[in-house]
Design an enzyme around this catalytic site. Structure first.
Site, PDB file in Angstrom:
ATOM      1  N   GLU A  27       3.193  -2.003   8.137  1.00 56.37           N
ATOM      2  CA  GLU A  27       2.609  -3.318   7.862  1.00 56.37           C
ATOM      3  C   GLU A  27       1.996  -3.390   6.460  1.00 56.37           C
ATOM      4  O   GLU A  27       1.406  -4.411   6.103  1.00 56.37           O
ATOM      5  CB  GLU A  27       1.540  -3.660   8.912  1.00 56.37           C
ATOM      6  N   GLY A 103      15.527  -0.851  24.245  1.00 61.37           N
ATOM      7  CA  GLY A 103      14.741  -1.421  25.339  1.00 61.37           C
ATOM      8  C   GLY A 103      13.380  -0.784  25.530  1.00 61.37           C
ATOM      9  O   GLY A 103      12.664  -1.137  26.469  1.00 61.37           O
ATOM     10  N   GLY A 105      10.601  -0.971  23.548  1.00 58.49           N
ATOM     11  CA  GLY A 105       9.547  -1.954  23.296  1.00 58.49           C
ATOM     12  C   GLY A 105       9.451  -2.979  24.413  1.00 58.49           C
ATOM     13  O   GLY A 105       8.354  -3.326  24.859  1.00 58.49           O
ATOM     14  N   TYR A 139       8.664 -11.193  20.571  1.00 60.33           N
ATOM     15  CA  TYR A 139       7.739 -11.717  21.578  1.00 60.33           C
ATOM     16  C   TYR A 139       8.193 -13.086  22.083  1.00 60.33           C
ATOM     17  O   TYR A 139       8.137 -13.359  23.285  1.00 60.33           O
ATOM     18  CB  TYR A 139       6.308 -11.767  21.038  1.00 60.33           C
TER      19      TYR A 139
END
Length: 171
Positions: A27, A103, A105, A139
């Site tokens: 990040e 898969g 996450g 998300y």
């Protein structure tokens, strides 16, 4: 790819902290990471834990090129809404880059969602940096709503200096 999701133990602290650091690097915010390994161990696995953590593990034959079998984590804690009641806040969900797309996450997120349902929580909440388009899409694809524009809620924070200034202000 075979993997297992399980509750983390104190023995996982080093791996979790390593991945938290990797996330901060990803990040581009490593300079803002102040949590030490000791802080994590105390706060997640001490006598009165502040958070809970799940880890994703792969079998030895699928370990990372650096030799890690613990390849992902989800760190969350409980909160309360005066309007809705119990809720879970997902602080971080991270999967090592070479293990994305299998898969892991999605299963970490699903397991946190199951915890939320088992604890009779009204919401599972999280924050995502605006620049993190991939995570925002992930998300959203799994049912999360971005309530920022819809409800006009703003996420505010008092930092260390702001707390000190506010506490010492006599007006």
């Amino acid at each position: 790819m075979n993997f297992a999701i399980r509750p983390a133990t104190k023995a996982d602290s080093q791996d979790i902290w390593r991945m938290i650091r990797d996330l901060a690097i990803h990040e581009k915010m490593l300079d803002q990471m102040n949590t030490t390994y000791e802080d994590l161990e105390r706060d997640a696995f001490g006598q009165n834990p502040w958070c809970e953590t799940l880890v994703a593990e792969v079998p030895g034959e699928d370990k990372s090129k650096e030799g890690f079998k613990t390849v992902g984590f989800a760190l969350y804690f409980y909160s309360y809404s005066t309007w809705k009641g119990r809720k879970v806040y997902l602080e971080d969900l991270y999967v090592m880059p070479e293990f994305r797309g299998f898969g892991i996450g999605k299963n970490l997120l699903r397991t946190v969602a199951k915890v939320a349902r088992e604890k009779q929580c009204a919401h599972l909440e999280l924050s995502v940096l605006g620049q993190n388009i991939h995570s925002r899409s992930f998300y959203a694809a799994n049912g999360a709503e971005d309530i920022t524009a819809r409800d006009d809620w703003h996420y505010l924070r008092f930092g260390p200096q702001s707390l000190t200034n506010f506490i010492s202000c006599q007006k």
